[in-house]
Design an enzyme around this catalytic site. Structure first.
Site, mmCIF file in Angstrom:
data_model
loop_
_atom_site.group_PDB
_atom_site.id
_atom_site.type_symbol
_atom_site.label_atom_id
_atom_site.label_comp_id
_atom_site.label_asym_id
_atom_site.label_seq_id
_atom_site.Cartn_x
_atom_site.Cartn_y
_atom_site.Cartn_z
ATOM 1 C CB SER A 74 4.165 -11.775 -14.624
ATOM 2 O OG SER A 74 3.469 -10.769 -15.299
ATOM 3 C CG HIS A 133 -0.241 -14.428 -15.484
ATOM 4 N ND1 HIS A 133 -0.297 -13.588 -14.390
ATOM 5 C CD2 HIS A 133 0.738 -13.940 -16.266
ATOM 6 C CE1 HIS A 133 0.617 -12.640 -14.512
ATOM 7 N NE2 HIS A 133 1.267 -12.841 -15.649
ATOM 8 C CG ASP A 187 -2.139 -14.207 -11.538
ATOM 9 O OD1 ASP A 187 -1.923 -15.288 -12.107
ATOM 10 O OD2 ASP A 187 -1.573 -13.135 -11.853
#
Length: 352
Positions: free
Chosen positions: A204, A89, A123
């Protein structure tokens, strides 16, 4: 024995499960323009200053710009060939023709990067920079299957674009299944590590490490209270490094990931669970999916897988890695325990 925490062995089908957390509280932070900064803390038994010195040479900030917008995330250097591990992402908005650059926490900035491969369903993604474009210091790989609840960990990344930021905490739970799919795109954190080390937007894709600076997870998502707003609330999740490494290896080798599956939902039988139930360490089947390999071979809920393809498994992570060593269409010999007795069976491997 049943539990709210379920793990999809294929890792490619999203299931809307709460993972033992009050329903509706989980909200994964996705925008690559990730946010709130955190201050380094001291975790009991962990020299965070030493950890920072070990991790920062391998830490990167990833800048993306594409048709869907711009933003940033984090990543870690995997090898001296220039491969960098991050979340899908983080780079998805620029994956179809945008611009991706990498800033090294202890090195060059604005280094162009290309996408080696993506796996939106888990992901995870791998980028690559030219080996001559920066000093490449691979991060030390840890053993996520050895993590225990209460163990100190440190998260590194660039929350709100503030590079070289670390936060410290502990492993607060293991074996979480976190559905982080967006819209029509199924995505899940498989057997995720839960930690109270602050993971805010911008972290992230960055590393979660142990007290020796070895990467044990990929920081990926944080829970939010209903209505959103604010930063970390102490419920944060990372993809186990054992699993992330297996996905990254496929992406580097072929640019894509095939998800072999034996068709079970399972949870890890921890030492604590084993003492309380008398079950052996392994992967406890919570559901054998109808029509798939395990169900066709006669396995059922309550069976505990202890060996897959000749490799002993003490956790779902280890089972995932063992299953991924086989190709769809093959059969894998599995040893399991049912009612205290060992049994074995060949299980067809499917592709998901």
């Amino acid at each position: 024995m049943r539990t709210q925490t379920r793990t999809l062995i294929a890792g490619a089908v999203a299931l809307c499960l709460a993972s033992g957390i009050v329903g509706g509280l989980l909200g994964a932070w996705w925008a690559p323009g990730d946010q709130p900064a955190a201050v380094a803390q001291t975790a009991t038994g962990c020299d965070v200053t030493d950890v920072a010195g070990r991790v920062f040479p391998s830490l990167v900030t990833i800048q993306v710009a594409g048709a869907e917008g711009s933003g940033l995330g984090s990543g870690s250097v995997l090898d001296r060939e220039g491969n960098i591990l991050t979340n899908d992402h983080v780079i998805s908005s620029a994956a179809a023709g945008g611009r991706i650059t990498v800033d090294f926490a202890r090195g060059a900035a604005g280094v162009p990067a290309t996408v080696v491969g993506r796996d939106p369903s888990t992901d995870l993604a791998v980028l690559r920079v030219a080996p001559g474009g920066a000093t490449l210091t691979p991060i030390a790989a840890g053993d996520s299957s050895a993590l225990v609840i209460g163990q100190p960990v440190v998260a590194a990344g660039s929350p709100l674009g503030l590079s070289s930021t670390i936060t410290a905490g502990v492993v607060s739970a293991l074996n979480r299944y976190v559905d982080v799919g967006q819209g029509g795109q199924p995505s899940a954190l498989v057997n995720a590590v839960q930690t109270d080390a602050a993971i805010n937007p911008g972290n992230s894709g960055g590393p979660l490490v142990d007290c020796s600076g070895r990467q044990v997870g990929v920081n990926s998502a944080g829970a939010q209270v209903p209505g959103g707003g604010g930063g970390s609330i102490g419920l944060n999740f990372a993809i186990p490094m054992d699993f992330a490494r297996s996905v990254a290896a496929q992406l580097i080798s072929t640019g894509k990931v095939t998800h072999p599956s034996i068709g079970v939902l399972a949870v890890t039988v921890t030492d604590e669970m084993a003492r309380a139930t008398g079950l052996p360490r392994g992967a406890l089947i919570d559901q054998a999916l109808p029509g798939m390999g395990a169900a066709r071979a006669g396995l059922r809920e309550g069976d505990v897988l202890i060996d897959v393809g000749g490799k002993p498994v003490d956790s779902v992570d280890e089972m995932l890695v063992a299953v991924r060593a086989h190709s769809p269409g093959q059969s894998v010999q599995v040893t399991y325990v049912r009612d205290g007795k060992k049994q074995s069976a060949p299980i067809p491997v499917s592709a998901l």
